[in-house]
Design a protein around this motif. Structure first.
Motif, PDB file in Angstrom:
ATOM      1  N   ASP A  18     -49.117 -57.636 -21.588  1.00 27.36           N
ATOM      2  CA  ASP A  18     -47.787 -57.092 -21.900  1.00 27.36           C
ATOM      3  C   ASP A  18     -46.719 -57.517 -20.900  1.00 27.36           C
ATOM      4  O   ASP A  18     -45.607 -57.006 -20.903  1.00 27.36           O
ATOM      5  N   ARG A  19     -47.041 -58.487 -20.019  1.00 31.47           N
ATOM      6  CA  ARG A  19     -46.037 -58.986 -19.063  1.00 31.47           C
ATOM      7  C   ARG A  19     -45.257 -60.127 -19.705  1.00 31.47           C
ATOM      8  O   ARG A  19     -45.847 -61.005 -20.310  1.00 31.47           O
ATOM      9  N   GLU A  20     -43.946 -60.129 -19.499  1.00 28.03           N
ATOM     10  CA  GLU A  20     -43.127 -61.191 -20.078  1.00 28.03           C
ATOM     11  C   GLU A  20     -42.622 -62.112 -18.981  1.00 28.03           C
ATOM     12  O   GLU A  20     -42.354 -61.652 -17.860  1.00 28.03           O
ATOM     13  N   TYR A  21     -42.511 -63.396 -19.278  1.00 31.52           N
ATOM     14  CA  TYR A  21     -42.096 -64.385 -18.282  1.00 31.52           C
ATOM     15  C   TYR A  21     -40.892 -65.173 -18.749  1.00 31.52           C
ATOM     16  O   TYR A  21     -40.667 -65.360 -19.949  1.00 31.52           O
ATOM     17  N   GLU A  22     -40.166 -65.666 -17.728  1.00 31.76           N
ATOM     18  CA  GLU A  22     -39.050 -66.556 -17.972  1.00 31.76           C
ATOM     19  C   GLU A  22     -39.612 -67.913 -18.425  1.00 31.76           C
ATOM     20  O   GLU A  22     -40.680 -68.322 -17.974  1.00 31.76           O
ATOM     21  N   ILE A  23     -38.903 -68.595 -19.328  1.00 31.67           N
ATOM     22  CA  ILE A  23     -39.292 -69.971 -19.686  1.00 31.67           C
ATOM     23  C   ILE A  23     -38.377 -70.892 -18.885  1.00 31.67           C
ATOM     24  O   ILE A  23     -37.166 -70.884 -19.088  1.00 31.67           O
ATOM     25  N   ASP A  24     -38.943 -71.634 -17.957  1.00 36.86           N
ATOM     26  CA  ASP A  24     -38.131 -72.572 -17.173  1.00 36.86           C
ATOM     27  C   ASP A  24     -38.243 -73.943 -17.863  1.00 36.86           C
ATOM     28  O   ASP A  24     -39.125 -74.744 -17.561  1.00 36.86           O
ATOM     29  N   SER A  25     -37.322 -74.169 -18.801  1.00 37.44           N
ATOM     30  CA  SER A  25     -37.411 -75.390 -19.633  1.00 37.44           C
ATOM     31  C   SER A  25     -37.236 -76.632 -18.789  1.00 37.44           C
ATOM     32  O   SER A  25     -37.876 -77.659 -19.041  1.00 37.44           O
ATOM     33  N   ASP A  26     -36.381 -76.526 -17.777  1.00 39.81           N
ATOM     34  CA  ASP A  26     -36.100 -77.698 -16.948  1.00 39.81           C
ATOM     35  C   ASP A  26     -37.356 -78.124 -16.179  1.00 39.81           C
ATOM     36  O   ASP A  26     -37.775 -79.274 -16.228  1.00 39.81           O
ATOM     37  N   LEU A  27     -37.998 -77.153 -15.495  1.00 38.34           N
ATOM     38  CA  LEU A  27     -39.205 -77.489 -14.726  1.00 38.34           C
ATOM     39  C   LEU A  27     -40.335 -77.928 -15.671  1.00 38.34           C
ATOM     40  O   LEU A  27     -41.067 -78.876 -15.376  1.00 38.34           O
ATOM     41  N   THR A  28     -40.452 -77.272 -16.817  1.00 37.93           N
ATOM     42  CA  THR A  28     -41.500 -77.656 -17.782  1.00 37.93           C
ATOM     43  C   THR A  28     -41.307 -79.114 -18.195  1.00 37.93           C
ATOM     44  O   THR A  28     -42.269 -79.897 -18.215  1.00 37.93           O
ATOM     45  N   ALA A  29     -40.073 -79.483 -18.495  1.00 42.81           N
ATOM     46  CA  ALA A  29     -39.797 -80.864 -18.918  1.00 42.81           C
ATOM     47  C   ALA A  29     -40.115 -81.837 -17.791  1.00 42.81           C
ATOM     48  O   ALA A  29     -40.680 -82.905 -18.021  1.00 42.81           O
ATOM     49  N   ARG A  30     -39.774 -81.445 -16.562  1.00 46.34           N
ATOM     50  CA  ARG A  30     -40.063 -82.339 -15.423  1.00 46.34           C
ATOM     51  C   ARG A  30     -41.566 -82.485 -15.220  1.00 46.34           C
ATOM     52  O   ARG A  30     -42.054 -83.576 -14.931  1.00 46.34           O
ATOM     53  N   LEU A  31     -42.308 -81.394 -15.347  1.00 44.35           N
ATOM     54  CA  LEU A  31     -43.769 -81.484 -15.177  1.00 44.35           C
ATOM     55  C   LEU A  31     -44.365 -82.392 -16.248  1.00 44.35           C
ATOM     56  O   LEU A  31     -45.309 -83.136 -15.998  1.00 44.35           O
ATOM     57  N   ASN A  32     -43.777 -82.327 -17.440  1.00 51.19           N
ATOM     58  CA  ASN A  32     -44.345 -83.094 -18.548  1.00 51.19           C
ATOM     59  C   ASN A  32     -43.857 -84.536 -18.612  1.00 51.19           C
ATOM     60  O   ASN A  32     -44.390 -85.337 -19.376  1.00 51.19           O
ATOM     61  N   ALA A  33     -42.847 -84.853 -17.806  1.00 51.39           N
ATOM     62  CA  ALA A  33     -42.168 -86.139 -17.994  1.00 51.39           C
ATOM     63  C   ALA A  33     -42.952 -87.342 -17.495  1.00 51.39           C
ATOM     64  O   ALA A  33     -42.760 -88.438 -17.986  1.00 51.39           O
ATOM     65  N   THR A  34     -43.831 -87.156 -16.550  1.00 50.97           N
ATOM     66  CA  THR A  34     -44.453 -88.334 -15.919  1.00 50.97           C
ATOM     67  C   THR A  34     -45.875 -88.566 -16.405  1.00 50.97           C
ATOM     68  O   THR A  34     -46.091 -88.824 -17.566  1.00 50.97           O
ATOM     69  N   VAL A  35     -46.836 -88.496 -15.516  1.00 45.86           N
ATOM     70  CA  VAL A  35     -48.209 -88.831 -15.912  1.00 45.86           C
ATOM     71  C   VAL A  35     -48.787 -87.915 -16.974  1.00 45.86           C
ATOM     72  O   VAL A  35     -49.725 -88.279 -17.666  1.00 45.86           O
ATOM     73  N   ILE A  36     -48.244 -86.721 -17.083  1.00 44.87           N
ATOM     74  CA  ILE A  36     -48.908 -85.742 -17.921  1.00 44.87           C
ATOM     75  C   ILE A  36     -48.736 -86.050 -19.400  1.00 44.87           C
ATOM     76  O   ILE A  36     -49.672 -86.083 -20.166  1.00 44.87           O
TER      77      ILE A  36
END
Ligand code: PLP
Length: 291
Positions: A270-288
């Motif tokens: 039942d815990r809610e979290y912020e979606i950090d779209s910018d960091l998510t995109a950066r994590l996904n942008a390279t090797v991943i």
């Protein structure tokens, strides 16, 4: 039929076979014996990585983990000189597009002592097209083992990527029954572990954390690559023993895996979290998840 390719790999074993060999076969027909221990006992290992338009993603890390799993199961070390050319052939047979490459090695036919190896590549374009940027919901489930199980009971093979994923799939069905998209396993003594097919990353006070790799969990290649990206962005990122209450201190969380990349969590129980779209995109942008 969707795009796919299958390559059978002869896995050399000292004293039995010296040369490496493989053949590309029709994935739609039968190739594995009904007596193979992969089929009858799930006794073997696998690993999966992405391939984009002929270019494997982070393959060396997956080969290293494949070898680690083999060692944990007392299987012969997969010879890279046998597997690499076979992987290349499988990728070539698959052709362009976004695919997943699965390496499998079982203990072979019972009593025979020669492992069975094969590589299967299939299209994951549909999975990649799913928009998960709004985040997924995750339920915590007790894995039933203490956090130190890898030390106390290594024969349970926690942390090896074995062919026995029935429990992982069962946990995902339990999540669906409870109305959640995915699972976060917790040890019986209250420590955060991993998802059934993913690693956990939490952000606490601006730093990234993942559960320690020696807790009987799979060292996630995507989590490791994400931490390298995070470091290059100036963020501190490290492994830590994380009790369940770390979930209360986190303001953002992700599940990471090779094909889906870093998927933000909008909810854990039942815990809610912020979606950090910018960091998510950066994590996904390279090797991943290069596009
Ligand atoms: N943990 C488990 C149990 C997994 O099965 C997987 C991947 O399938 C992961 C973590 C994530 O590993 P990777 O990022 O290398 O795909």
């Amino acid at each position: 039929m969707s795009q796919q390719a299958l390559v059978l790999v002869t896995t050399p074993v000292a004293g039995i076979e010296s040369a490496s060999a493989f053949k590309v076969v029709d994935p739609a027909t039968f190739h594995i014996s009904a007596m193979d221990l992969a089929v009858t006992r799930g006794d073997g290992i696998f690993d999966v990585f992405g391939v984009r338009d002929g270019a494997p993603v982070n393959m060396d890390a997956h080969l290293a983990r494949f070898a680690r799993s083999a060692a944990m199961l007392d299987l012969p070390a997969p010879l890279e000189s046998a597997w690499r050319p076979a992987i290349e052939a499988a990728i070539e047979a698959f052709g362009p597009g976004y695919g997943a490459v699965k390496l499998v090695m079982s203990r072979g036919i019972e009593g025979c002592g020669v492992p069975t190896g094969f590589i299967y590549v299939w299209s994951v374009e549909d999975e990649a097209a799913l928009d998960l940027s709004g985040g997924i919901s995750v339920v915590t489930l007790d894995r039933g083992y203490r956090h130190d199980v890898a030390l106390t009971s290594p024969w349970l093979l926690q942390g090896a990527k074995t062919l026995s994923y029935a429990v992982n799939k069962s946990a995902l069905r339990e999540a669906a029954r409870r109305g959640f998209d995915d699972v976060l396993f917790v040890s019986s003594d209250g420590y955060l572990l991993e998802g059934p097919t993913s690693s956990l990353i939490l952000r606490i006070d601006g730093e990234l954390f993942t559960p320690k790799h020696d807790l009987g969990i799979l060292p996630g290649t995507t989590q490791i690559a994400s931490f390298q990206v995070a470091n290059s962005l100036g963020l501190t990122a490290r492994e830590e023993l994380l009790a369940v209450d770390a979930l209360d201190r986190a303001d953002a969380a992700w599940l990471t895996s090779s094909i889906r990349g870093a998927v933000p969590l909008r909810k854990v129980d039942d815990r809610e979290y912020e979606i950090d779209s910018d960091l998510t995109a950066r994590l996904n942008a390279t090797v991943i998840r290069p596009s």
